[in-house]
Design a protein around this motif. Structure first.
Motif, short mmCIF file in Angstrom:
data_model
loop_
_atom_site.label_atom_id
_atom_site.label_comp_id
_atom_site.label_asym_id
_atom_site.label_seq_id
_atom_site.Cartn_x
_atom_site.Cartn_y
_atom_site.Cartn_z
N LEU A 1 50.60 84.35 2.97
CA LEU A 1 50.19 84.86 1.64
C LEU A 1 49.96 83.72 0.70
CD1 LEU A 1 49.66 87.35 0.20
CD2 LEU A 1 51.91 87.43 -0.36
N THR B 1 46.68 82.53 -1.48
CA THR B 1 46.70 82.63 -2.67
C THR B 1 46.31 81.15 -3.25
OG1 THR B 1 48.35 84.33 -2.65
CG2 THR B 1 48.18 83.31 -4.89
N SER B 2 47.09 80.29 -2.83
CA SER B 2 46.79 78.98 -3.29
C SER B 2 45.55 78.48 -3.28
CB SER B 2 47.86 77.94 -3.09
OG SER B 2 47.99 77.84 -1.61
N ILE C 1 43.07 80.43 -5.71
CA ILE C 1 43.09 79.54 -7.19
C ILE C 1 42.64 78.34 -7.17
CG2 ILE C 1 44.93 78.69 -8.71
CD1 ILE C 1 46.84 80.87 -7.94
#
Length: 142
Positions: free
Chosen positions: A98, A102-103, A106
């Motif tokens: 996760l 997510t990173s 971004i």
């Protein structure tokens, strides 16, 4: 080569003092253990998949699975079940996955657009071509 499967670790152990062994009829010799099972990928735990409970008589070494528990053992298990909590590291692999997605999401939002793409978009026939996916989002962020 992909290595996956399930494993189990001890998440709780207790002595049951009042229970009688059905095999040797000794009192206070029952020991109960709860194991937490989890799925793993390359031996990295991903997520929990269940609990397994067993009881063993320390006198005759007879082992009983949860479905073989006497009503007395079952009652003790229900009382002590809350003490056998699952450790957070059983979710470690899922948390890492996760965090990675997510990173990367971004990072891709703030990725610098190649200046040559702007020239391609402004070239002849730009109005007839469909926009490239993600390009509009990046231009809005800049």
């Amino acid at each position: 080569m992909l290595i996956y499967g399930t494993r189990a670790t001890t998440i709780g152990e207790f002595t049951v003092l009042q229970a009688e062994c059905a095999h040797c009829h000794q009192r206070g010799t029952q020991r109960m253990a709860v194991f937490g099972r989890y799925a793993h990928l390359f031996w990295i735990p991903l997520f929990p998949v269940g609990k397994v409970a067993v009881a063993e008589c320390t006198h005759c070494l007879r082992t009983l699975r949860k479905k073989e528990f006497s009503p007395e053992l079952r009652r003790k298990y229900e009382e002590k079940q809350g003490e056998a909590s699952r450790p957070a590291w059983h979710w470690a692999g899922l948390a890492v996955i996760l965090l990675f997605f997510t990173s990367s999401g971004i990072a891709s939002a703030f990725w610098e657009v190649d200046p040559r793409e702007a020239l391609l978009d402004a070239g002849p026939g730009a109005a007839d071509r469909p926009a490239r996916p993600g390009h509009r989002l990046r231009s809005l962020l800049h």
